[in-house]
Design a protein around this motif. Structure first.
Motif, PDB file in Angstrom:
ATOM      1  N   LYS A 158       0.839  -1.196   0.000  1.00  0.00           N
ATOM      2  CA  LYS A 158       0.000   0.000   0.000  1.00  0.00           C
ATOM      3  C   LYS A 158       0.871   1.242   0.000  1.00  0.00           C
ATOM      4  CE  LYS A 158      -4.022  -1.976   2.387  1.00  0.00           C
ATOM      5  NZ  LYS A 158      -4.994  -1.767   3.504  1.00  0.00           N
ATOM      6  N   VAL A 159       0.298   2.341  -0.498  1.00  0.00           N
ATOM      7  CA  VAL A 159       1.022   3.603  -0.549  1.00  0.00           C
ATOM      8  C   VAL A 159       0.352   4.612   0.377  1.00  0.00           C
ATOM      9  CG1 VAL A 159      -0.289   4.393  -2.577  1.00  0.00           C
ATOM     10  CG2 VAL A 159       1.933   5.430  -2.022  1.00  0.00           C
ATOM     11  N   SER A 160       1.184   5.358   1.093  1.00  0.00           N
ATOM     12  CA  SER A 160       0.681   6.359   2.033  1.00  0.00           C
ATOM     13  C   SER A 160       0.359   7.657   1.304  1.00  0.00           C
ATOM     14  CB  SER A 160       1.727   6.627   3.111  1.00  0.00           C
ATOM     15  OG  SER A 160       1.390   7.767   3.855  1.00  0.00           O
ATOM     16  N   MET A 161      -0.828   8.181   1.541  1.00  0.00           N
ATOM     17  CA  MET A 161      -1.238   9.448   0.947  1.00  0.00           C
ATOM     18  C   MET A 161      -0.876  10.634   1.829  1.00  0.00           C
ATOM     19  SD  MET A 161      -2.492   8.400  -1.868  1.00  0.00           S
ATOM     20  CE  MET A 161      -3.281   9.877  -2.485  1.00  0.00           C
ATOM     21  N   LYS A 162      -0.356  10.349   3.027  1.00  0.00           N
ATOM     22  CA  LYS A 162       0.002  11.418   3.955  1.00  0.00           C
ATOM     23  C   LYS A 162       1.360  11.136   4.601  1.00  0.00           C
ATOM     24  CE  LYS A 162      -4.723  12.799   5.246  1.00  0.00           C
ATOM     25  NZ  LYS A 162      -4.616  14.205   4.795  1.00  0.00           N
ATOM     26  N   GLN A 163       1.938  12.157   5.190  1.00  0.00           N
ATOM     27  CA  GLN A 163       3.155  12.001   5.966  1.00  0.00           C
ATOM     28  C   GLN A 163       2.796  11.495   7.368  1.00  0.00           C
ATOM     29  OE1 GLN A 163       4.240  16.144   5.477  1.00  0.00           O
ATOM     30  NE2 GLN A 163       5.947  15.609   4.129  1.00  0.00           N
ATOM     31  N   PHE A 164       3.726  10.800   7.982  1.00  0.00           N
ATOM     32  CA  PHE A 164       3.474  10.312   9.337  1.00  0.00           C
ATOM     33  C   PHE A 164       4.804  10.019  10.025  1.00  0.00           C
ATOM     34  CE2 PHE A 164       3.665   6.632   6.578  1.00  0.00           C
ATOM     35  CZ  PHE A 164       4.338   5.666   7.311  1.00  0.00           C
ATOM     36  N   LYS A 165       4.726   9.739  11.307  1.00  0.00           N
ATOM     37  CA  LYS A 165       5.920   9.425  12.086  1.00  0.00           C
ATOM     38  C   LYS A 165       5.709   8.098  12.793  1.00  0.00           C
ATOM     39  CE  LYS A 165       9.189  11.496  15.348  1.00  0.00           C
ATOM     40  NZ  LYS A 165       9.493  12.679  16.211  1.00  0.00           N
ATOM     41  N   SER A 166       6.672   7.187  12.613  1.00  0.00           N
ATOM     42  CA  SER A 166       6.631   5.880  13.261  1.00  0.00           C
ATOM     43  C   SER A 166       7.849   5.780  14.162  1.00  0.00           C
ATOM     44  CB  SER A 166       6.642   4.760  12.218  1.00  0.00           C
ATOM     45  OG  SER A 166       6.668   3.494  12.850  1.00  0.00           O
ATOM     46  N   GLY A 167       7.635   5.782  15.449  1.00  0.00           N
ATOM     47  CA  GLY A 167       8.755   5.802  16.378  1.00  0.00           C
ATOM     48  C   GLY A 167       9.521   7.105  16.226  1.00  0.00           C
ATOM     49  N   GLU A 168      10.824   6.966  15.977  1.00  0.00           N
ATOM     50  CA  GLU A 168      11.664   8.157  15.813  1.00  0.00           C
ATOM     51  C   GLU A 168      11.783   8.579  14.352  1.00  0.00           C
ATOM     52  OE1 GLU A 168      12.939   9.961  18.338  1.00  0.00           O
ATOM     53  OE2 GLU A 168      11.765   8.596  19.613  1.00  0.00           O
ATOM     54  N   LEU A 169      11.222   7.789  13.443  1.00  0.00           N
ATOM     55  CA  LEU A 169      11.402   8.037  12.013  1.00  0.00           C
ATOM     56  C   LEU A 169      10.188   8.734  11.412  1.00  0.00           C
ATOM     57  CD1 LEU A 169      12.953   4.616  10.924  1.00  0.00           C
ATOM     58  CD2 LEU A 169      14.156   6.749  11.436  1.00  0.00           C
ATOM     59  N   THR A 170      10.457   9.721  10.576  1.00  0.00           N
ATOM     60  CA  THR A 170       9.407  10.421   9.850  1.00  0.00           C
ATOM     61  C   THR A 170       9.352   9.888   8.421  1.00  0.00           C
ATOM     62  OG1 THR A 170       9.689  12.414  11.172  1.00  0.00           O
ATOM     63  CG2 THR A 170       8.599  12.665   9.039  1.00  0.00           C
TER      64      THR A 170
END
Length: 835
Positions: A533-545
């Motif tokens: 799947k492809v993300s349509m928005k920015q996000f942060k997972s843990g310490e990574l953006t």
């Protein structure tokens, strides 16, 4: 009576045209030849010019000469896409051959300022033929030239070979030559027919001009993207010849051209002495062509501006490039305004000027050697003045694209250095392994300037080819001037960054879309039957953006188990250099991994329209991109088979620049396919066709230009000045739009060679790419066209039924080296359903 005489004359000309000429037709008179040297006919089975030489027979003859002649050595430097050898013969005296390594070493040493002797050293001449396969008189002449150099006897040939090393490239374009020879020979009548309407003179699409992937290889000397180019550029730099020749053909009604070209269209970085020597060499062609009675001209057309052409590339490397253009018979004999033009006649002109080049190389030896010495002496002076100045280029999120520019510099023997540590210049961050430093204080500083410069002012407004090619812009890289203080050690051997998956996940893997080979990675994933799947928005997972366009591969409910997924992704990471980040939770800052803002991806199934009416260059660039870089299959769907093709096999069809390639019924069929959910990606003039056939309704800007105070004589130049032959423009990007996923900057450099200007939509969100108010970055554009391009858009997206039409006014894949906009096409392919 007048008509009887004219008819008798025509019969006599036709009779001459039917005669098989002997080798003597080409060879200089009054010279004896070594009988132990095989003639072309004794090896290939026909006289030179009787049939078109096929590449396999050309190779056969070159090896036959090398086997028996102590004047010739031969090497195979690699192979074409179709597996044909890329030969180079070294031709010189037997004594020189015994000392050839030292001669080469001394020749290069002189360019380094270590030798100043211009009398006792041989000059070096690189002779190459038929880089366009359907301009075959050059390669066919090469048969006779090679024979002459191997077999001629007497003091003249001895003097020549004692004082010269000839690097003999019998065919720059083996695949194209083979394709055209097949066409010309299979359509040859025993009774030669000069009627230009005969099938012999109208080869089928795409023609023999190009190589396997339909590239014009005479535009690849600077980008060096093709195997044929890589072989000859390596040879060029290993010898740095004093003269390089490039034998071409032009229209049947033309005569013969040799350089110089139009003086005002010489690149400003080319020294004035280069053109003076070119003109001096031209006097030898004048004398030789006068002797055989051939018509010719010089300084009236063509130019020496774009350094990616064979006759111009030498000019920025201390050599003299010479272009020859022979009016083409396009077969064996054809009517022309200059009388019946026979294939042997075209060969004889090429043969004659090949020998006059060698004569010039001999008589002007001291001048040529001294010029080359001074060229590099002056270049060293310029480099010294640059001191510790350097250029830095890179992309902190895309190592592969950065590597490929470094690869080009490396092929041109430009020294590049590692980046010592992460640094920020003018707001741009440069990271080790993602950036390189190029010191200006080095031998090829002039070539560096030619590759990196941005130029917007010109002496002339007409160009034979493109007017801009700034490489970091072509690669969409950050670049800046800096100093060598940021440089680490010099890179001796380039290696591409690889990657691996740091650990196994039982939940999901995340992959940003920034790396150049991200599409290759995702296609491999989807081909394995894995869901992504492809993300349509920015996000942060843990310490990574994570940015727009991040790819998520869930572990559960897949066809493979978690261990196999880990193994598969590891293999893909190693091959492509992309980074997969294992995550153990779907809970994020911003959208979670289970959000509907992650959209499922579908395996692309692509058809590319080809055939009559389609621009083969544009089609070949896409075929090459998908096939050789991304390992994505593409069906080349010929328009002649369109009616019976099952379009339901494809979810994407690509239509490049064309001129009404499809009929009314075919248009209807294509429209129904789009309406049923297909995605049609179109380029350049295809947009006009789509509008006229009501696929979508872009608004084009119309330009009205009135000639005032322009004479009849000047009308051609007036019109020519409105052509955008190839320039670079700045566009602003909405990075939240899927077409722009994978780009880290808000601006992009677009290459343009059309005057097709689209108006922006009134809704800003429908303009994901838009030219800026002052868009010119490099190259020539007229003031009216510059006004038209400002704030226009190079992309239009529209729905049609359940499908999508995506139209680009600009070529995103230009000549295989415009890496910076390749991802726009890939985004249109992979994310089409989100448009």
């Amino acid at each position: 009576m007048r008509y009887i005489k004219a008819f008798t004359l025509l019969l006599s000309i036709l009779s001459f045209g039917q005669e098989t000429v002997s080798l003597d037709y080409y060879l200089p008179q009054g010279i004896t030849y070594d009988q132990s040297i095989p003639t072309p006919k004794s090896v290939i089975g026909h006289e030179v010019g009787e049939w078109h030489i096929t590449h396999d027979k050309l190779v056969q003859y070159m090896y036959a000469l090398a086997k028996v002649s102590d004047r010739i050595s031969i090497e195979n430097r690699g192979s074409t896409f179709e597996g044909r050898p890329l030969l180079l013969l070294t031709i010189t005296s037997p004594d020189n051959h015994t000392n050839i390594a030292q001669i080469q070493k001394d020749h290069i040493a002189a360019t380094n300022g270590e030798l100043t002797n211009f009398e006792d050293r041989p000059s070096v001449v690189y002779q190459g033929f038929s880089i366009h396969g359907n301009e075959p008189s050059g390669a066919n002449a090469g048969l006779a030239v090679a024979y002459y150099l191997a077999a001629a006897e007497g003091p003249e040939i001895e003097e020549l070979l004692n004082n010269m090393v000839i690097l003999f490239d019998p065919c720059y374009n083996p695949d194209g030559l083979q394709r055209f020879a097949y066409w010309a020979n299979t359509n040859r009548s025993m009774n030669l027919n000069p009627d230009p309407n005969d099938r012999e003179y109208s080869e089928v699409w795409p023609g023999g001009r190009t190589n396997h992937y339909w590239f014009d290889m005479n535009r690849d000397w600077l980008p060096v993207q093709l195997p044929e180019s890589r072989a000859r550029i390596k040879s060029f730099h290993s010898w740095l010849p004093n003269i390089l020749t490039d034998h071409h053909e032009m229209g049947t009604n033309s005569t013969f051209f040799f350089q110089p070209g139009i003086p005002s269209r010489t690149h400003p970085l080319t020294p004035k002495m280069n053109q003076e020597l070119t003109k001096a060499i031209g006097q030898y062609h004048v004398k030789a062509l006068d002797k055989i009675g051939s018509l010719y001209y010089s300084e009236e057309s063509f130019d020496d501006f774009y350094y990616g052409k064979g006759s111009t590339f030498p000019d920025i490397n201390g050599s003299i490039g010479i272009l020859f253009e022979q009016g083409s018979s396009r077969g064996h004999i054809q009517e022309s305004i200059n009388g019946l033009l026979t294939f042997p006649f075209t060969i004889r002109n090429q043969f004659t000027t090949a020998l006059s080049t060698l004569e010039a190389g001999l008589r002007l030896k001291s001048d040529l050697l001294e010029y080359q010495f001074n060229f590099y002496e002056n270049a060293r002076s310029e480099a010294n003045k640059a001191g510790n100045k350097a250029l830095i280029f890179g992309d902190e999120k895309d190592a592969a694209k950065t590597y490929h520019l470094a690869e080009i510099l490396n092929r041109h023997q430009i020294k590049i250095h590692e980046l010592k540590q992460e640094t920020t210049i003018n707001g741009k961050t440069y990271k080790p392994n993602y950036s390189y430093v190029v010191p200006k204080n080095q031998k090829n500083t002039r070539l560096i300037n030619a590759m990196f410069e941005k130029r917007t002012t010109f002496q002339d407004s007409l160009f034979y080819d493109i007017s801009a090619w700034t490489f970091p812009l072509a690669f969409n890289l950050d670049y800046s001037e800096t100093t060598t203080s940021v440089a680490g050690s010099e890179i001796k051997e380039l290696s591409r960054k690889t990657s691996s998956v740091s650990s196994k996940s039982n939940y999901a893997y995340l992959m940003e879309w920034h790396e150049y080979y991200s599409p290759k990675a995702v296609y491999a994933i989807l081909k394995k039957g894995l869901r992504a799947k492809v993300s349509m928005k920015q996000f942060k997972s843990g310490e990574l953006t994570f940015d727009y366009g991040t790819i998520m591969i869930p572990v559960q409910n897949q066809k493979l188990n978690s261990n196999d997924i880990f193994t598969e992704l590891n293999s893909i990471a190693e091959e492509t250099g992309v980074k997969f980040n294992p995550v153990g939770t779907g809970y994020n800052e911003g959208i979670d991994l289970g959000s509907n803002n992650f959209r499922p991806l579908e395996l692309p199934k692509i058809a590319l329209l080809v055939g009559n009416g389609i621009t083969s260059y544009d089609a070949g660039e896409i075929w090459h991109l998908l096939d050789t870089r991304y390992d994505i299959p593409v069906t080349k769907l010929d328009v002649k088979n369109f009616n019976r093709a099952d379009l339901d096999r494809y979810n994407t069809i690509i239509m490049v620049n064309n001129y009404s390639a499809l009929s009314k019924n075919q248009s209807k069929k294509l429209k129904e396919w789009v309406e049923n959910g297909g995605s049609l990606i179109a380029y350049r003039n295809a947009l006009r066709w789509l509008k006229s056939n009501e696929f979508f309704k872009p608004e084009f800007k119309s330009s009205s230009l009135t000639a005032k105070n322009i004479s009849f004589e000047e009308r051609g130049n007036f019109r020519g000045a409105q052509v955008i032959g190839g320039a670079i423009f700045e566009a602003e990007m909405d990075r939240s739009h899927p077409v722009n996923f994978g780009y880290k900057n808000n601006k992009i450099a677009m290459f343009r060679n059309t005057t097709l200007f689209m108006k922006a939509d009134k809704n800003s969100y429908n303009n994901p790419i838009r030219y800026s108010t002052n868009p010119l970055l490099s190259g020539y554009i007229s003031k009216p066209n510059l006004d038209s391009i400002a704030n226009s858009v190079p992309l239009k997206i529209a729905g049609l039924g359940r499908g999508t039409v995506i139209g680009f006014t600009d070529n995103t894949n230009f000549r295989a080296f415009w890496y910076g906009t390749n991802k726009l096409l890939m985004n249109a392919i992979f994310f089409r359903e989100e448009f």
